[in-house]
Design a protein around this motif. Structure first.
Motif, mmCIF file in Angstrom:
data_model
loop_
_atom_site.group_PDB
_atom_site.id
_atom_site.type_symbol
_atom_site.label_atom_id
_atom_site.label_comp_id
_atom_site.label_asym_id
_atom_site.label_seq_id
_atom_site.Cartn_x
_atom_site.Cartn_y
_atom_site.Cartn_z
ATOM 1 N N LEU A 117 0.815 -1.184 -0.219
ATOM 2 C CA LEU A 117 0.301 -0.087 -0.392
ATOM 3 C C LEU A 117 0.870 1.001 0.307
ATOM 4 C CD1 LEU A 117 -2.388 -1.114 3.259
ATOM 5 C CD2 LEU A 117 -2.833 -1.407 0.056
ATOM 6 N N SER A 118 0.526 2.023 -0.449
ATOM 7 C CA SER A 118 1.416 2.949 -1.010
ATOM 8 C C SER A 118 0.660 4.135 -1.331
ATOM 9 C CB SER A 118 2.497 3.211 -2.102
ATOM 10 O OG SER A 118 1.646 2.810 -3.547
ATOM 11 N N VAL A 119 0.997 6.177 -0.645
ATOM 12 C CA VAL A 119 0.171 6.583 -1.026
ATOM 13 C C VAL A 119 0.596 7.473 -2.290
ATOM 14 C CG1 VAL A 119 0.094 9.476 -0.128
ATOM 15 C CG2 VAL A 119 -0.053 7.038 1.514
ATOM 16 N N ALA A 120 -0.448 7.345 -2.967
ATOM 17 C CA ALA A 120 0.100 7.967 -4.269
ATOM 18 C C ALA A 120 0.026 9.863 -4.786
ATOM 19 C CB ALA A 120 -1.251 7.317 -5.651
ATOM 20 N N ALA A 121 -1.353 9.738 -4.029
ATOM 21 C CA ALA A 121 -1.115 11.599 -3.812
ATOM 22 C C ALA A 121 -2.158 12.249 -2.099
ATOM 23 C CB ALA A 121 -2.374 11.550 -5.320
ATOM 24 N N THR A 126 -7.789 14.608 0.525
ATOM 25 C CA THR A 126 -8.486 13.879 -0.089
ATOM 26 C C THR A 126 -7.233 12.395 -0.456
ATOM 27 O OG1 THR A 126 -10.630 13.549 -0.529
ATOM 28 C CG2 THR A 126 -9.574 12.075 -2.064
ATOM 29 N N VAL A 127 -6.953 11.405 -0.033
ATOM 30 C CA VAL A 127 -5.564 10.139 -0.011
ATOM 31 C C VAL A 127 -5.790 9.377 -1.044
ATOM 32 C CG1 VAL A 127 -4.037 8.979 0.670
ATOM 33 C CG2 VAL A 127 -4.807 10.739 2.269
ATOM 34 N N THR A 128 -5.083 9.321 -1.774
ATOM 35 C CA THR A 128 -5.199 8.690 -2.647
ATOM 36 C C THR A 128 -3.768 6.812 -2.408
ATOM 37 O OG1 THR A 128 -5.698 9.709 -4.800
ATOM 38 C CG2 THR A 128 -5.231 7.349 -5.336
ATOM 39 N N ILE A 129 -4.428 6.034 -2.589
ATOM 40 C CA ILE A 129 -3.753 5.111 -1.592
ATOM 41 C C ILE A 129 -3.191 3.058 -3.400
ATOM 42 C CG2 ILE A 129 -4.020 2.518 -0.100
ATOM 43 C CD1 ILE A 129 -4.555 4.312 2.065
ATOM 44 N N ASP A 130 -2.443 3.969 -3.486
ATOM 45 C CA ASP A 130 -2.375 2.786 -4.906
ATOM 46 C C ASP A 130 -2.017 1.366 -4.239
ATOM 47 O OD1 ASP A 130 -2.105 2.350 -7.853
ATOM 48 O OD2 ASP A 130 -0.353 1.611 -7.401
ATOM 49 N N LEU A 165 -8.924 4.338 -4.139
ATOM 50 C CA LEU A 165 -8.106 4.314 -3.923
ATOM 51 C C LEU A 165 -7.913 3.374 -5.951
ATOM 52 C CD1 LEU A 165 -10.008 1.118 -1.434
ATOM 53 C CD2 LEU A 165 -7.453 1.929 -0.943
ATOM 54 N N THR A 166 -6.282 3.285 -6.524
ATOM 55 C CA THR A 166 -5.702 1.843 -7.430
ATOM 56 C C THR A 166 -4.916 1.474 -7.508
ATOM 57 O OG1 THR A 166 -4.153 4.271 -7.181
ATOM 58 C CG2 THR A 166 -6.156 5.169 -7.883
ATOM 59 N N ARG A 167 -4.854 0.553 -8.218
ATOM 60 C CA ARG A 167 -4.572 -0.565 -8.524
ATOM 61 C C ARG A 167 -3.633 -0.798 -9.444
ATOM 62 N NH1 ARG A 167 -4.517 -5.328 -5.657
ATOM 63 N NH2 ARG A 167 -3.500 -7.088 -7.441
ATOM 64 N N ASP A 168 -2.536 -0.255 -9.419
ATOM 65 C CA ASP A 168 -1.187 -0.508 -10.118
ATOM 66 C C ASP A 168 -1.353 1.377 -11.102
ATOM 67 O OD1 ASP A 168 0.529 -2.296 -9.554
ATOM 68 O OD2 ASP A 168 -1.003 -3.690 -10.600
ATOM 69 N N GLY A 169 -2.335 2.262 -10.126
ATOM 70 C CA GLY A 169 -3.043 3.504 -11.290
ATOM 71 C C GLY A 169 -3.385 3.798 -11.753
#
Length: 200
Positions: A117-121, A126-130, A165-169
């Motif tokens: 789990l990594s923070v993308a933005a 609002t946090v986007t977690i990839d 939530l995103t999966r591989d971007g």
């Protein structure tokens, strides 16, 4: 002779008492305020009474799966100064799974082994977690629990109010506790139902 000695003793005692300033009679006399030593007229300062219960520190938390598939919080210490650093550390601890002590308390995780789990933005709370890692994701109730773990863990940091939530971007459709899928930002309130057990 004895009477003379007693009389002489009484006179000497009276002189000694008078010399020491001990009053031999009369009522109390008022003293002028200017004659009172500094500070004696000022009432003592009072400090506020201590609270009956110490303030509880709002620690970051990871949410794990307890008995009856109920999500349970567990306080954790995190490193970093900014939200992104602290969140990356907290999500890393979530992905690592329960500690030995938490396993002793019968806490598990619905996240698959190897998931990262990594923070993308971070955008105004609002946090986007990839999500990256194993292609096999949990299914059914386990998927809802896994997403609930991520959202509740991330939003335990006060600056994080919602999660995408995103999966591989790529945007990921996340299940709500009802099973409905959404790509909208997810909040802690969306997963409150997972914090209580099923009705008996």
């Amino acid at each position: 002779m004895k009477r003379t000695v007693r009389l002489l003793t009484a006179v000497l005692l009276a002189l000694v008492l008078a010399g020491c300033g001990v009053p031999t009679g009369g009522g109390p006399e008022a003293i002028a305020a200017s004659d009172v030593p500094y500070g004696l007229l000022t009432p003592p300062s009072t400090s506020p009474a201590p609270s009956s219960s110490p303030a509880q520190e709002d620690r970051p938390r990871v949410y794990l799966v307890g008995p009856d598939d109920v999500l349970a919080p567990s306080g954790r210490d995190v490193q970093g100064t900014g939200l992104r650093e602290r969140l990356d550390d907290l999500l890393g601890q979530l992905a690592d799974g329960p500690t030995a002590g938490e396993r002793d308390d019968e806490l598990t995780t619905a996240l698959p082994p190897g998931l990262r789990l990594s923070v993308a933005a971070v955008d105004e709370g609002t946090v986007t977690i990839d999500l990256t890692g194993p292609a096999e994701a949990p299914s059914g109730e386990q998927t809802r629990l896994a997403v609930g773990q991520i959202v509740l863990t991330a939003t335990s940091l006060p600056q994080a109010r919602a999660v995408l939530l995103t999966r591989d971007g790529e945007p990921l459709e996340a299940p709500l506790p009802t099973g409905e899928l959404t790509t909208e930002p997810l909040t802690a309130a969306d997963y409150e139902a997972l914090l209580t057990g099923p009705p008996s």
